[in-house]
Enzyme design. Structure first.
Site, short mmCIF file in Angstrom:
data_model
loop_
_atom_site.label_atom_id
_atom_site.label_comp_id
_atom_site.label_asym_id
_atom_site.label_seq_id
_atom_site.Cartn_x
_atom_site.Cartn_y
_atom_site.Cartn_z
N HIS A 97 43.98 45.74 57.35
CA HIS A 97 42.93 45.94 55.99
C HIS A 97 44.04 46.90 55.16
CE1 HIS A 97 40.50 47.72 52.74
NE2 HIS A 97 39.66 46.59 53.06
N GLU A 169 42.92 39.47 50.26
CA GLU A 169 42.28 40.64 49.54
C GLU A 169 43.55 41.43 48.80
OE1 GLU A 169 38.55 42.96 51.41
OE2 GLU A 169 40.49 43.99 51.54
#
Ligand code: PGA
Length: 260
Positions: A97, A169
């Site tokens: 992430h 993302e």
């Protein structure tokens, strides 16, 4: 192609322990009446994993995920969490992430090591990739995604490839980064296609067709339908909108209705 949808709730560091357990109970209740044919993964903070698992009891509609691990199995790493420590509680784990890449300065090689460690322990890695705002401005999205995909799947045995879930993302689209605009659904679909093409080139079309690719970044109950209308999006990773059970369930239903 029959890929099972995946919906990930990334709770980040938003919730207290009590709040996490209460939210989980509410979700469990709301999902009771629903037919679930997707993988629904809730990722609370580490200290809440054990009690979250207890709270789920024999609930089979919700699975638990971790929020990152260290790239080493054990050792002198103050403050780090090992795959061995989360293994009793989770079936999934987010790695790579952008927030943890920033926090721990993780490199692509370290993210690959984390994904491989998880696979070795039969935990499904949910690996995030994506470009920064400045890379996007400089028209480098394609180059960044290509580099991250190549690095992640470097020397990976073919049989392991479809076990990974990739999440695209765009870093600038994450709600915490206060985006002034969101990606056009068509733009996202093009990146999904690129990811699958890169996998097909390296591992063949059949393997690429089995890989599940998600989108993440300011997904809400309102905009989810526009993303799911695009081909090749197998689900979503949801941050802030996953904190409200009713909204999260509405996202789940829209993903399922899209009937991948
Ligand atoms: P967001 O977070 O849905 O709040 O943008 C997504 C993420 O960072 O995984």
């Amino acid at each position: 192609m029959g890929r099972k949808p995946v919906i990930v709730a990334n709770w980040k560091m938003y919730m207290s322990h009590k709040g996490a357990l209460e939210t989980l109970s509410a979700l469990k209740q709301l999902l009771k009446k629903e037919d679930i044919d997707s993988d629904i993964i809730i990722c609370p903070s580490f200290p809440s994993l054990r009690d979250s698992l207890r709270k789920l009891a024999r609930d089979t509609k919700i699975q638990l995920g971790g929020q990152g691990i260290h790239w080493e199995e054990k050792g002198s790493w103050t403050g780090a969490v090992s795959v061995l420590q989360i293994k009793p509680f989770v079936e999934w784990c987010i790695v790579g992430h952008s927030e943890s890449r920033q926090l721990r300065q993780e490199s692509d090689d370290q993210v690959r090591s984390q994904a491989n460690l998880l696979l070795n322990h039969d935990i499904t890695p949910i690996v995030c990739i994506g470009e920064t705002a400045s890379e996007r401005m400089a028209d480098q999205t394609k180059a960044k995604i290509t580099q991250q995909v190549h690095s992640l799947f470097k020397e990976m045995p073919l049989t392991q490839v479809p076990k990974i879930v990739v999440t695209y993302e765009p870093i600038w689209a994450i709600s915490a980064n206060e985006p002034t605009e969101l990606p056009d659904p068509g733009e996202i679909a093009a990146v999904m296609l690129l990811i699958r093409k890169l996998i097909a080139e390296k591992f063949g079309v059949e393997t690429a067709e089995r890989l599940r690719v998600l989108y993440g970044g300011s997904v809400t109950a309102t905009n989810i339908a526009s993303y799911m209308a695009e081909p090749g999006i197998d689900g979503v990773m949801v941050g802030s909108a996953s904190l409200q059970p009713a909204k999260f369930v509405s996202i789940i239903k829209t993903v399922q209705q899209a009937g991948l």
